[in-house]
Design a protein around this motif. Sequence first.
Motif, PDB file in Angstrom:
ATOM      1  N   THR A  58      12.008 -53.424 -14.780  1.00 58.49           N
ATOM      2  CA  THR A  58      11.789 -54.869 -14.590  1.00 58.49           C
ATOM      3  C   THR A  58      13.056 -55.665 -14.887  1.00 58.49           C
ATOM      4  O   THR A  58      13.434 -56.562 -14.123  1.00 58.49           O
TER       5      THR A  58
ATOM      6  N   LEU B  39       7.902 -60.888 -18.595  1.00 58.93           N
ATOM      7  CA  LEU B  39       8.675 -60.838 -17.351  1.00 58.93           C
ATOM      8  C   LEU B  39       7.764 -60.726 -16.136  1.00 58.93           C
ATOM      9  O   LEU B  39       8.067 -61.276 -15.065  1.00 58.93           O
ATOM     10  N   ARG B  40       6.631 -60.035 -16.301  1.00 55.39           N
ATOM     11  CA  ARG B  40       5.667 -59.967 -15.204  1.00 55.39           C
ATOM     12  C   ARG B  40       5.096 -61.361 -14.919  1.00 55.39           C
ATOM     13  O   ARG B  40       4.914 -61.728 -13.755  1.00 55.39           O
TER      14      ARG B  40
ATOM     15  N   THR C 266       5.775 -56.731  -8.964  1.00 59.17           N
ATOM     16  CA  THR C 266       5.104 -56.083 -10.098  1.00 59.17           C
ATOM     17  C   THR C 266       4.219 -54.929  -9.622  1.00 59.17           C
ATOM     18  O   THR C 266       4.017 -53.962 -10.349  1.00 59.17           O
TER      19      THR C 266
ATOM     20  N   ILE D   3       7.658 -63.250 -12.895  1.00 61.61           N
ATOM     21  CA  ILE D   3       7.713 -62.774 -11.498  1.00 61.61           C
ATOM     22  C   ILE D   3       6.482 -63.235 -10.719  1.00 61.61           C
ATOM     23  O   ILE D   3       6.583 -63.751  -9.603  1.00 61.61           O
TER      24      ILE D   3
ATOM     25  N   ILE E  12       6.598 -52.035  -9.356  1.00 65.09           N
ATOM     26  CA  ILE E  12       6.950 -51.531 -10.694  1.00 65.09           C
ATOM     27  C   ILE E  12       5.830 -50.657 -11.247  1.00 65.09           C
ATOM     28  O   ILE E  12       6.063 -49.568 -11.773  1.00 65.09           O
TER      29      ILE E  12
ATOM     30  N   TYR F 271       7.657 -56.678 -21.084  1.00 67.99           N
ATOM     31  CA  TYR F 271       7.270 -56.575 -19.667  1.00 67.99           C
ATOM     32  C   TYR F 271       6.192 -57.592 -19.318  1.00 67.99           C
ATOM     33  O   TYR F 271       6.212 -58.172 -18.220  1.00 67.99           O
TER      34      TYR F 271
ATOM     35  N   THR G 132      -1.793 -53.613  -8.973  1.00 67.03           N
ATOM     36  CA  THR G 132      -1.161 -53.526 -10.289  1.00 67.03           C
ATOM     37  C   THR G 132      -2.199 -53.291 -11.384  1.00 67.03           C
ATOM     38  O   THR G 132      -2.027 -52.429 -12.254  1.00 67.03           O
TER      39      THR G 132
END
Length: 453
Positions: free
Chosen positions: A211, A150-151, A163, A154, A166, A147, A24
């Motif tokens: 996401t 939210l990352r 992630t 997660i 994504i 994001y 990522t």
Amino acid sequence: MKEAVSKRDKLFQFSSILFPILVTQLGLFSMSFFDTTMSGKVHRDDLAGVAIGSSLWIPVYTGLSGILLSVTPIVAHLIGAKKKKEVPFMVVQGLYVSLFISILIFLLGFFTLDLILNNMGLEEDVIHIAKGYLVALSFGIFPLFLYAVLRCFIDALGLTRVTMFITLTSLPINFILNYMFIFGKFGAPKLGGIGAGIASSITYWCIAGITIFIIFKQAPFKEFGIFKTFYKISFKAWAEILLIGVPIGLSIFFETSIFAAVTLLMGQYNTVTIASHQAAINFASFLYMLPLSISMALTIVVGHEIGAKRMKDAKQYSYLGIGFALFLSILSAALIYFFRPEVASIYTSDPDVLKLTQDFLIYAIFFQLSDAIAAPIQGALRGYKDVNVTFIMALVSYWVIGLPVGFLLATYTPLDAFGYWIGLISGLAAGAIGLSARLAFIQKRKQQELSTN
């Protein structure tokens, strides 16, 4: 995230969390790489404009998004303590904070951007492209920070592969959009460097949309019902997020901004020196993704263990991560030392720049060793929710030790530009020593607290 009993199980679980984070981070690094290199194919003014825009944006973004990293240890602690019902509330409060930060950045840029660019001594065309790039980018600030929260949610569940998926999905989107708006393909206008800002902004909206869809539709995320309940703003929750997040953000800002400051101070040297410095720093930043990813993984696993009051396991994970980072740093150092000509040739074919870049890369070896200790310890301390002393250490090591030492060596010794690199290495080494002592102290204190309860 499951409890791992044996050291072998811990290594396997840690690796399964770490690898997707690394992919990522490399993916996110690639987006900036695409913006710069693709813009450079249009005109040198576009390259310069995007480079200036990025140098202004990255310290601000990394510092302020660092505030939102507090969501990871907060959620990890709640999951470890089996307080699952409290998670949606804290995540939504994190989203409110991200909206507030987005508005703050937008207003700050609106009132200061022209003043900053007009006082940098840049050519008019470069100013136009840099401003256009940043204005276009600003329309993607909110989804980017959304994001980020939210990352963190997660990743705190230990599901870092999501992630990774994504980010890997977003890379071709960003590349195609860059191709469209930079070069004017598929019916889009040819906008050069400004087009890179538009492409990035649209990509951020796509990332946020993907996401949100996953959190709505996929288990185990949908079980939390993040968007099903409307929660009022809680300044008490904001205080918890900011008390942990602001020191994290400032620590990151002090680190990223000192490299920007050194780059500006390099302006006194010739073009060959500046170009060589930038190439070596860029490769060092690329390799920094290794200890940074380990740091982020440690925040997750240590946070879970502390939340579950398993202090011994938290300590084992901490040293496992540091040891792994040291091992990888030795491999990175060997890579730099034996393949310096090949690494330098990635950035340039100019013989003078090629030679000087190889000299700078020798100093980058010492960056790897210090980062391999400092970055993982920072991640472990965030897992313990210990961030204030880390912030002070970052300020002292980079700005009280690193930059002054570098300036003195560059100004008053024959080392010249290399003096700044020695200064940076000194600061990193001082930070690594201080952080090591802090981690040992926190681990001992947590163990004592557990014994007395």
